[in-house]
Design an enzyme around this catalytic site. Structure first.
Site, PDB file in Angstrom:
ATOM      1  N   HIS A 140       0.852  -1.261   0.043  1.00 45.41           N
ATOM      2  CA  HIS A 140       0.004   0.176   0.040  1.00 45.41           C
ATOM      3  C   HIS A 140       0.983   1.361   0.050  1.00 45.41           C
ATOM      4  CE1 HIS A 140       0.384  -0.737   4.444  1.00 45.41           C
ATOM      5  NE2 HIS A 140       0.702   0.647   4.293  1.00 45.41           N
TER       6      HIS A 140
HETATM    7  P1  TYD Z   1      -1.838  -2.798   7.771  1.00 43.91           P
HETATM    8  O1  TYD Z   1      -1.161  -1.447   7.803  1.00 43.91           O
HETATM    9  O2  TYD Z   1      -2.596  -3.172   6.385  1.00 43.91           O
HETATM   10  O3  TYD Z   1      -0.512  -3.937   7.681  1.00 43.91           O
HETATM   11  P2  TYD Z   1       0.550  -4.291   6.978  1.00 43.91           P
HETATM   12  O4  TYD Z   1       0.904  -3.068   5.963  1.00 43.91           O
HETATM   13  O5  TYD Z   1       1.818  -4.473   8.074  1.00 43.91           O
HETATM   14  O6  TYD Z   1       0.563  -5.308   6.273  1.00 43.91           O
HETATM   15  O7  TYD Z   1      -2.678  -3.062   8.845  1.00 43.91           O
HETATM   16  C1  TYD Z   1      -3.231  -4.517   8.963  1.00 43.91           C
HETATM   17  C2  TYD Z   1      -4.550  -4.249   9.840  1.00 43.91           C
HETATM   18  O8  TYD Z   1      -3.821  -4.002  11.269  1.00 43.91           O
HETATM   19  C3  TYD Z   1      -5.359  -3.286   9.415  1.00 43.91           C
HETATM   20  O9  TYD Z   1      -6.296  -3.482   8.827  1.00 43.91           O
HETATM   21  C4  TYD Z   1      -5.852  -2.862  10.886  1.00 43.91           C
HETATM   22  C5  TYD Z   1      -4.673  -2.965  12.102  1.00 43.91           C
HETATM   23  N1  TYD Z   1      -3.900  -1.921  12.360  1.00 43.91           N
HETATM   24  C6  TYD Z   1      -4.401  -1.395  13.635  1.00 43.91           C
HETATM   25  O10 TYD Z   1      -5.416  -1.486  13.915  1.00 43.91           O
HETATM   26  N2  TYD Z   1      -3.605  -0.153  13.895  1.00 43.91           N
HETATM   27  C7  TYD Z   1      -2.432  -0.133  13.364  1.00 43.91           C
HETATM   28  O11 TYD Z   1      -1.650   0.946  13.805  1.00 43.91           O
HETATM   29  C8  TYD Z   1      -2.043  -0.731  12.173  1.00 43.91           C
HETATM   30  C9  TYD Z   1      -0.515  -0.278  11.494  1.00 43.91           C
HETATM   31  C10 TYD Z   1      -2.778  -1.690  11.704  1.00 43.91           C
END
Ligand code: TYD
Length: 132
Positions: free
Chosen positions: A55
């Site tokens: 993303h």
């Molecule tokens: P995401 O940032 O998409 O993870 P990555 O980039 O590491 O694959 O986050 C995954 C899920 O975790 C997101 O849908 C909601 C949760 N989340 C939180 O609740 N708080 C946060 O600070 C983060 C980073 C994620």
């Protein structure tokens, strides 16, 4: 939205307070980090072969660290891709907003620490590569 290019990413070496009994690295708002740290989170227990990220962020700036083990961060702008290998707890990768990122090649036991300039906000994410 694409307000940054891959050359805006910076690998920064943070000072180590070294003792025979172990090391300390300290990170301060606005001193070593050029933004107000609003959130700290970490990725851990990542199964072998998994990828994270995929993303971009509209506004969020980050610093990423490998506190343990290693992983690769692929960043991408309109024209170019660049991969950073993070494998030392005192080396941070500054990531400005507007770049696609993908985290992969996690070693066993890897821990990715993230310092973020904003609280979690799903509306700040661009998760569709076509939109990016
Ligand atoms: P995401 O940032 O998409 O993870 P990555 O980039 O590491 O694959 O986050 C995954 C899920 O975790 C997101 O849908 C909601 C949760 N989340 C939180 O609740 N708080 C946060 O600070 C983060 C980073 C994620």
């Amino acid at each position: 939205m694409k307000n940054s290019i891959i050359y805006d990413c910076t690998l920064v070496e943070f000072p180590i307070n070294h003792k025979l009994s172990g090391n300390i690295t300290a990170i301060n708002n606005f001193i070593e980090v050029p933004f107000d740290i609003k959130r700290v989170y970490y990725l851990y227990d990542i199964p072998g072969g998994e990828e994270r990220g995929s993303h971009a962020h509209k506004e969020l700036k980050q610093f990423k660290f490998s506190l343990s083990g290693s992983f690769d961060v692929l960043v991408e702008d309109d024209n170019l891709k660049r991969t950073f290998n993070l494998n030392k707890p005192n080396i941070g990768l500054f990531l400005p907003s507007g770049l696609w990122r993908n985290l992969h090649n996690f070693s066993s036991g890897a821990i990715c620490l993230v310092l973020a300039s904003m609280e979690y906000m799903e509306s700040d994410y661009i998760r569709d590569y076509e939109v990016f």
